[in-house]
Design an enzyme around this catalytic site. Structure first.
Site, PDB file in Angstrom:
ATOM      1  N   CYS A 147       0.841  -1.192   0.000  1.00  0.00           N
ATOM      2  CA  CYS A 147       0.000   0.000   0.000  1.00  0.00           C
ATOM      3  C   CYS A 147       0.878   1.245   0.000  1.00  0.00           C
ATOM      4  O   CYS A 147       2.097   1.153   0.107  1.00  0.00           O
ATOM      5  CB  CYS A 147      -0.882   0.003   1.239  1.00  0.00           C
ATOM      6  SG  CYS A 147       0.105   0.008   2.738  1.00  0.00           S
ATOM      7  N   CYS A 149       3.048   1.518   3.221  1.00  0.00           N
ATOM      8  CA  CYS A 149       4.263   0.696   3.238  1.00  0.00           C
ATOM      9  C   CYS A 149       5.332   1.361   2.376  1.00  0.00           C
ATOM     10  O   CYS A 149       6.505   1.440   2.749  1.00  0.00           O
ATOM     11  CB  CYS A 149       4.044  -0.682   2.628  1.00  0.00           C
ATOM     12  SG  CYS A 149       2.519  -1.478   3.034  1.00  0.00           S
ATOM     13  N   ASP A 155      -0.066 -35.824  -6.217  1.00  0.00           N
ATOM     14  CA  ASP A 155       1.010 -36.241  -5.335  1.00  0.00           C
ATOM     15  C   ASP A 155       0.421 -36.133  -3.931  1.00  0.00           C
ATOM     16  O   ASP A 155      -0.530 -35.394  -3.716  1.00  0.00           O
ATOM     17  CB  ASP A 155       2.192 -35.287  -5.528  1.00  0.00           C
ATOM     18  CG  ASP A 155       3.281 -35.518  -4.519  1.00  0.00           C
ATOM     19  OD1 ASP A 155       3.538 -36.687  -4.214  1.00  0.00           O
ATOM     20  OD2 ASP A 155       3.863 -34.531  -4.047  1.00  0.00           O
ATOM     21  N   ASP A 174       4.195 -31.137  -6.209  1.00  0.00           N
ATOM     22  CA  ASP A 174       5.008 -30.030  -5.711  1.00  0.00           C
ATOM     23  C   ASP A 174       6.486 -30.362  -5.651  1.00  0.00           C
ATOM     24  O   ASP A 174       7.321 -29.487  -5.679  1.00  0.00           O
ATOM     25  CB  ASP A 174       4.523 -29.597  -4.324  1.00  0.00           C
ATOM     26  CG  ASP A 174       4.855 -30.628  -3.270  1.00  0.00           C
ATOM     27  OD1 ASP A 174       4.871 -31.827  -3.610  1.00  0.00           O
ATOM     28  OD2 ASP A 174       5.086 -30.241  -2.123  1.00  0.00           O
ATOM     29  N   ASP A 207       8.149 -34.966  -8.579  1.00  0.00           N
ATOM     30  CA  ASP A 207       6.984 -34.826  -9.454  1.00  0.00           C
ATOM     31  C   ASP A 207       7.311 -34.094 -10.737  1.00  0.00           C
ATOM     32  O   ASP A 207       6.506 -34.091 -11.672  1.00  0.00           O
ATOM     33  CB  ASP A 207       5.868 -34.030  -8.753  1.00  0.00           C
ATOM     34  CG  ASP A 207       5.459 -34.667  -7.459  1.00  0.00           C
ATOM     35  OD1 ASP A 207       5.264 -35.887  -7.462  1.00  0.00           O
ATOM     36  OD2 ASP A 207       5.340 -33.942  -6.462  1.00  0.00           O
TER      37      ASP A 207
END
Lengths: 52, 721
Positions: free
Chosen positions: B34, B37, B443, B617, B621
């Protein structure tokens, strides 16, 4: 009708100016950070704006 | 925890020379969201010594810091940001430069020129069109208007058409015809005919049509480019966050952060708890536990000590390790899997996209019809000039806007909707493949399960006793325990013994939390466990398991409801896989699969004609992800898996998988509808053009009308019913 000879190039010139202005904004990086530019008006002390 | 992160790190490798002899540093700051920040970060960094400027790019979540020549400490910037609560990662200068988007700018400029051309040729077209309806416009004035129109329109069309001409030329040289070939031929032929008509003082000039066709197509082209650019910049961010740096231990124990690619064999690296091993390495000093779940799918941590080899990507859980690199990052265990990924990517690139398949039918048909118009018209007694004008009118009114504009519009709408639901789509082709899927392979570890330990049900009294000590530790098991217990008091005088556990004082009594051996008891069984006990008192045991994601069973049911079959392939041992499969409601599962097994299963399914969606992940895989018809990976996946996947979803839920399939199917339906609409329009417009009923005014109206219809239809993609 003769006025067209003058008016047509004139309006084309205006169009070209707009095109050149757009080209400049593109070169200037004004589309790099649209979200940041929108948020920057909310940041206090705009005169201390960083130069980087 | 303060012990380790207080050691200063040197980020010198990430500095790049800036203006005026100074240097600059690019940082990725993902938490800047924002205006507040942004202001806070910029002010804090500018106040540091040696800093001449700091500017946040909020759209890309990047911070550029400029340093005075010979001054400036990048580590101080990183620390200042960390104190403010904004973790940051230095960006490799190479990557920062690659982010510069040359192609996007060229497209925007071509679009701007086409826009200028459209507006200004229309200015001259309106009087010509008025002349068509019997309004007063003498032949001399009309020819003058045509000349103006040509002088403005032709150069604009030639400039704005360059992206199409280049691509058409490339494809012709490769002896193929893509969509850009008819576009280029149409535009060039139209310009040529329009000029000859102007010179011959004819009736029909199509300069405005040629430019507006290019303008509409460039919008489509640019949308497609943006989709790709956004996905690749998000991918680059993930890359920078995941494998940021390796910490090199130099002479006199000086620590230097270097890009992982610069690690050489024999380098000594420091790996703190919570960090991943950057390369394959041998442990020099220290002992710890490693979490290999992303590499093999095993959930139980593995204890390691000096002299042992460990693989890149393993997560260090408890103790600080010094390791000696035994391979460079490109030769690490990743390499074998990278080869699997490459093979899969090749098979994917053979996939022919919907728009290209449509173009393969469209191009020959339109060209044949145009040719027939010319030959047939000439043969039936029209003069050659009139026949040619009608042929050009056919080319113009059958403009491929549904393919060039509507297909990208469908994809960008779909990916924007998915982006808001936390799914990143890497390409339009990925969405098309996802829509065709009929079998889903999951997975287990990190996909169906959260991939991190959760405390199994325990006596509440024991939990309350151990919690103060657990809150003081950073070990993932202790964190899971503390999370279960909620907020509360902290233990005092806490000491963390690397690879063993924590010791501290609770209610004035010394107590320990850690491994069985640390508390002097015998370990029970194979479960992941933690022991707690006061000095000389009873010992309590806490068992942990990797739990199913909360909506796993719902998602499996939703997939079944959509006619998809579901299967689990896991590298973990049999017992946990069968438990997870039963809980999720999946009957078809296999355990102890190697990465090659998984890829082979996916291959076998593809050979049976099944279209497989792989959701995974881990590195184990990655091969299967690359080979599957479509692939998704959670945001917590390793970089290699995210690279192999077509879509990446974030958050703790699996719901986005179902959303993505729904949106992809909706996008496919919209695209097919658009092709249908375009075909219908062409069935009316093409015969009209062949009969000479189309003049430049009708062409302009018909073309923009059809583009508008298909684009509006595209916007309906993925809207909630």
């Amino acid at each position: 009708m003769n006025i067209v000879i003058f008016l047509a190039p004139f309006s084309l010139g205006l169009g070209l100016m707009a095109l050149a202005a757009f080209w400049w904004t593109l070169r200037d990086g004004q589309y790099e950070d649209p979200a940041g530019d929108a948020a920057r008006i909310l940041v206090p002390d705009p005169e201390d704006r960083p130069a980087a | 925890m303060a012990l380790i992160s207080d050691v200063p790190r040197d980020f010198g490798a990430f500095l790049k020379p800036g203006a005026g002899g100074g240097s600059s540093l690019d940082l990725l700051v993902p938490d800047v969201r924002c205006a507040g920040c942004m202001g806070k970060v910029e002010r804090a960094v500018q106040a540091l010594p040696g800093v001449t400027g700091a500017r946040v790019n909020l759209s890309q979540k990047r911070l550029t810091v400029a340093f005075r020549p010979g001054a400036g400490d990048p580590a101080a910037v990183v620390e200042a940001l960390e104190r403010l609560g904004y973790p940051s990662t230095p960006f490799d200068p190479e990557q920062a430069r690659a982010a510069y988007d040359r192609e996007g700018r060229a497209l925007i400029l071509a679009m701007a020129v086409a826009g200028f051309g459209v507006m200004n040729t229309m200015m001259f077209s309106v009087p010509i069109w008025a002349g068509l309806f019997g309004q007063e416009l003498g032949p001399a004035s009309r020819t003058l208007m045509m000349w103006f129109s040509g002088i403005v329109g032709a150069p604009c069309a030639l400039y704005a058409g360059m992206p199409f001409f280049r691509s058409a030329w490339r494809s012709l040289r490769a002896r193929r015809a893509n969509m850009d070939v008819p576009i280029s031929i149409g535009v060039l032929l139209t310009l040529a005919i329009s000029f000859s008509e102007t010179v011959l003082r004819g009736r029909d000039v199509y300069f405005d049509a040629a430019v507006s066709l290019l303008f509409l197509l460039l919008i489509g082209r640019w949308l497609e480019h943006r989709l790709r650019a956004r996905a690749s910049s998000a991918a680059a961010d993930l890359l920078a966050l995941q494998a940021p740096t390796a910490t090199l231990v130099g002479a006199a124990d000086a620590l230097t952060a270097v890009p992982v690619g610069q690690v050489r064999i024999g380098d000594i690296l420091l790996v703190r708890p919570g960090e991943r091993l950057p390369v394959d390495a041998e442990i020099a000093t220290g002992s710890s536990e490693l979490d290999n779940s992303l590499l093999t799918g095993e959930t139980a941590p593995v204890a390691v000590a000096a002299g042992q080899l460990c693989r890149a990507g393993a997560l260090n859980l408890s103790g600080t390790l010094r390791v000696r690199a035994v391979a460079r990052s490109e030769d690490s265990a990743l390499a074998a899997i990278a080869r699997l990924v490459e093979l899969g990517a090749q098979s994917k690139s053979r996939y022919v996209r919907l728009a290209d398949r449509a173009a393969a039918i469209y191009v020959p048909v339109v060209h044949t019809v145009a040719l027939m118009t010319f030959v047939g018209g000439w043969g039936l007694g029209l003069d050659a000039r009139e026949a040619l004008i009608r042929a050009v009118a056919v080319l113009i009114v059958t403009c491929p806007c549904a393919l060039g504009l509507a297909a990208p519009a469908v994809q960008i709408t779909a990916s924007a909707r998915l982006f808001r639901r936390g799914v990143l789509v890497k390409s339009g082709a990925a969405l098309e493949r996802l829509a065709e899927v009929d079998h889903v392979v999951f997975d287990k570890t990190g996909v169906l399960t959260l991939g991190r330990p959760r405390l199994k049900p325990t006596a509440h009294a024991a939990l309350v006793m151990a919690a103060p000590l657990a809150r003081a530790s950073r070990h993932p098991l202790a964190r899971a325990l503390a999370e279960e217990a909620g907020d509360g008091p902290l233990a005092e005088d806490v000491r963390e013994i690397s690879g063993q556990g924590v010791e501290g004082v609770v209610d004035g009594r010394r107590c320990r939390l850690g491994k069985a051996a640390f508390l002097g008891v015998e370990s029970h069984g194979s479960e992941t466990e933690l022991w707690f006990g006061y000095d000389g008192d009873t010992r309590f045991r806490f068992a942990f398991a990797d739990t199913l994601r909360s909506d796993a069973a719902d998602v499996v049911a939703a997939l079944h409801a959509r006619g998809l079959s579901v299967q689990i392939l896991s590298g973990d041992v049999e017992a946990p896989v069968s438990r997870a499969a039963a809980a999720a409601g999946v009957a078809d599962w296999s355990a102890a699969c190697t990465p090659q097994d998984k890829a082979a299963v996916v291959d076998a399914l593809a050979a049976q004609g099944r279209k497989v969606l792989m959701v995974g992940d881990g590195l184990n895989d990655a091969g299967a992800l690359a080979k599957a018809h479509a692939a998704m990976a959670p945001g917590s996946a390793l970089e290699a898996s995210q690279n192999a996947a077509d879509l990446v979803f974030s958050g703790d839920d699996l719901g986005p998988i179902v959303d993505a399939i729904d949106v992809a199917r909706s996008a496919r339906a919209r695209a097919l509808e658009n092709f249908g609409l375009a075909a219908l329009y062409n069935l009316i417009a093409a015969p009209a053009a062949m009969l000479g009923l189309v003049n430049p005014f009708v062409a302009a109206i018909a073309m923009s009308g059809s583009s508008l219809v298909v684009t509006l239809n595209a916007l309906r993609t993925g809207a909630r019913r």
